[in-house]
Write an enzyme that holds these catalytic residues in place. Structure first.
Site, PDB file in Angstrom:
ATOM      1  N   ARG A 135      39.533  33.771  29.228  1.00 40.92           N
ATOM      2  CA  ARG A 135      40.261  33.472  30.464  1.00 40.92           C
ATOM      3  C   ARG A 135      39.214  33.275  31.563  1.00 40.92           C
ATOM      4  O   ARG A 135      38.549  34.228  31.958  1.00 40.92           O
ATOM      5  CB  ARG A 135      41.209  34.636  30.792  1.00 40.92           C
ATOM      6  CG  ARG A 135      42.061  34.424  32.034  1.00 40.92           C
ATOM      7  CD  ARG A 135      42.987  35.634  32.259  1.00 40.92           C
ATOM      8  NE  ARG A 135      43.810  35.451  33.443  1.00 40.92           N
ATOM      9  CZ  ARG A 135      43.406  35.751  34.677  1.00 40.92           C
ATOM     10  NH1 ARG A 135      42.211  36.252  34.881  1.00 40.92           N
ATOM     11  NH2 ARG A 135      44.206  35.546  35.705  1.00 40.92           N
ATOM     12  N   LYS A 169      34.667  38.762  37.802  1.00 43.12           N
ATOM     13  CA  LYS A 169      35.124  40.127  38.082  1.00 43.12           C
ATOM     14  C   LYS A 169      34.033  40.982  38.707  1.00 43.12           C
ATOM     15  O   LYS A 169      32.843  40.705  38.597  1.00 43.12           O
ATOM     16  CB  LYS A 169      35.685  40.769  36.805  1.00 43.12           C
ATOM     17  CG  LYS A 169      37.067  40.182  36.493  1.00 43.12           C
ATOM     18  CD  LYS A 169      37.775  40.879  35.373  1.00 43.12           C
ATOM     19  CE  LYS A 169      39.177  40.268  35.220  1.00 43.12           C
ATOM     20  NZ  LYS A 169      39.858  40.790  34.028  1.00 43.12           N
TER      21      LYS A 169
HETATM   22  C1  8Y4 Z   1      37.590  37.430  41.378  1.00 47.72           C
HETATM   23  C2  8Y4 Z   1      38.499  36.687  40.699  1.00 47.72           C
HETATM   24  C3  8Y4 Z   1      37.579  38.806  41.219  1.00 47.72           C
HETATM   25  C4  8Y4 Z   1      39.431  37.307  39.865  1.00 47.72           C
HETATM   26  C5  8Y4 Z   1      38.497  39.419  40.396  1.00 47.72           C
HETATM   27  C6  8Y4 Z   1      39.429  38.664  39.717  1.00 47.72           C
HETATM   28  C7  8Y4 Z   1      43.085  39.398  33.367  1.00 47.72           C
HETATM   29  C8  8Y4 Z   1      44.408  38.942  33.374  1.00 47.72           C
HETATM   30  C9  8Y4 Z   1      43.676  39.127  35.403  1.00 47.72           C
HETATM   31  C10 8Y4 Z   1      42.472  39.666  32.109  1.00 47.72           C
HETATM   32  C11 8Y4 Z   1      44.540  38.992  31.094  1.00 47.72           C
HETATM   33  C12 8Y4 Z   1      41.120  38.844  37.979  1.00 47.72           C
HETATM   34  C13 8Y4 Z   1      46.063  38.357  35.126  1.00 47.72           C
HETATM   35  C14 8Y4 Z   1      42.130  39.834  37.562  1.00 47.72           C
HETATM   36  N1  8Y4 Z   1      42.628  39.494  34.652  1.00 47.72           N
HETATM   37  N2  8Y4 Z   1      45.131  38.741  32.255  1.00 47.72           N
HETATM   38  N3  8Y4 Z   1      44.772  38.789  34.658  1.00 47.72           N
HETATM   39  N4  8Y4 Z   1      43.245  39.451  31.010  1.00 47.72           N
HETATM   40  N5  8Y4 Z   1      45.214  38.805  29.958  1.00 47.72           N
HETATM   41  N6  8Y4 Z   1      40.354  39.345  38.949  1.00 47.72           N
HETATM   42  O1  8Y4 Z   1      41.311  40.093  31.998  1.00 47.72           O
HETATM   43  O2  8Y4 Z   1      41.048  37.745  37.507  1.00 47.72           O
HETATM   44  S1  8Y4 Z   1      43.708  39.104  37.135  1.00 47.72           S
END
Ligand code: 8Y4
Length: 258
Positions: free
Chosen positions: A237, A203
């Site tokens: 996750r 993130k």
């Molecule tokens: C690079 C890769 C940069 C991924 C940003 C991201 C969460 C989630 C997401 C979380 C739960 C993400 C669907 C965001 N984050 N579900 N989902 N908890 N429960 N961003 O923290 O991965 S998507």
């Protein structure tokens, strides 16, 4: 929990078979690396991402669920859409990961009428506007209060506490300082006896600290996952399952010493 994003295949117009097959292959690889749960998502909830229709999200997610019917670990489906929740549950999903914490009454009913687990996540604002200078008086207290209220609502709708997982929602309408406070005080976000999930992997908060883009955030992701585990997270996750598994093996060995 290993993350599997099902994104459209830009090189094919033939029914998304290629993207579904590669998503399923990725899920199997993550299980081989030690994932205990797979989280499949067909809608980007990244800040500013475009909306996906029910038909499109269904075309992305359901074929992957079918391809993974024999995978041997529970599959979570990351969706905000009540109808897709119902279809995913019918197709074998064991958990619904709802970044809106079942605030839609139809989503609450869809999960309550099943026996699956649910992740209730905190988000301030919507995916479109959540990064506009979020303000909290007490971020840990406000996130904990929201999650406690969503647990109560889910229980009132007939969802047993044993089925509920909560998540402070790192990056969802929080500044770097808010995210760091939540990680430092993670245990306080969830009531005792409720499973706690943390999603920090790759993130932007990690990019703000290290100056690295998403591909360069693996070490920072593993470090933050380890801190989350030490601070009470039960489910992590992550994108990088093998690296996180090794780090957790060390943490568990130390915590079991003497
Ligand atoms: C690079 C890769 C940069 C991924 C940003 C991201 C969460 C989630 C997401 C979380 C739960 C993400 C669907 C965001 N984050 N579900 N989902 N908890 N429960 N961003 O923290 O991965 S998507």
């Amino acid at each position: 929990m290993g993350v599997v994003n099902v994104t459209p295949d830009s090189f094919s117009d033939g029914g998304h078979f290629a993207s579904g097959a590669s998503a399923a292959a990725h899920a199997r690889m993550l299980v081989g690396e030690g994932a205990d749960i797979i989280d499949i998502g067909g809608e980007s909830t990244r800040p500013g991402a475009a909306e996906v229709t029910l038909e499109e999200e269904r075309r992305r997610v359901l074929p992957v669920l079918e391809l993974l019917s024999d995978i041997g670990v529970p599959i979570s489906v990351d969706t905000r859409k009540p109808q897709l929740m119902r279809e995913a549950i019918a197709a074998g999903a064991a958990m619904i990961n709802d970044v809106e914490a079942l605030q839609s009454p139809a989503a609450m009913t869809a999960v309550a009428e099943s026996r699956v687990a649910v992740c209730l996540m905190h988000m301030r604002g919507t995916p479109a506007d959540m990064q506009r200078a979020p303000v909290y008086d007490d971020v840990v207290g406000e996130v904990a209060g929201f999650l406690a209220q969503r647990i109560d609502a889910a229980c009132a709708a007939g969802i047993a506490r044993e089925r509920i997982v909560v998540d402070p929602g790192f990056g969802f309408g929080k500044s770097l300082a808010h995210n760091l406070s939540l990680l430092r005080h993670l245990r306080e976000a969830a009531p005792d006896g409720i499973a706690l999930l943390a999603g920090l992997s790759r993130k932007s908060m990690l990019g703000k600290i290290t100056g690295r883009d998403t591909g360069g955030r693996i070490f920072a992701s593993v470090a933050s996952a380890l801190i989350a585990a030490q601070n009470g997270a039960h489910i992590l996750r992550v994108h990088d399952v093998a690296a996180t598994r090794d780090a957790l093996a060390i943490l568990n060995a130390v915590n079991d010493a003497d």
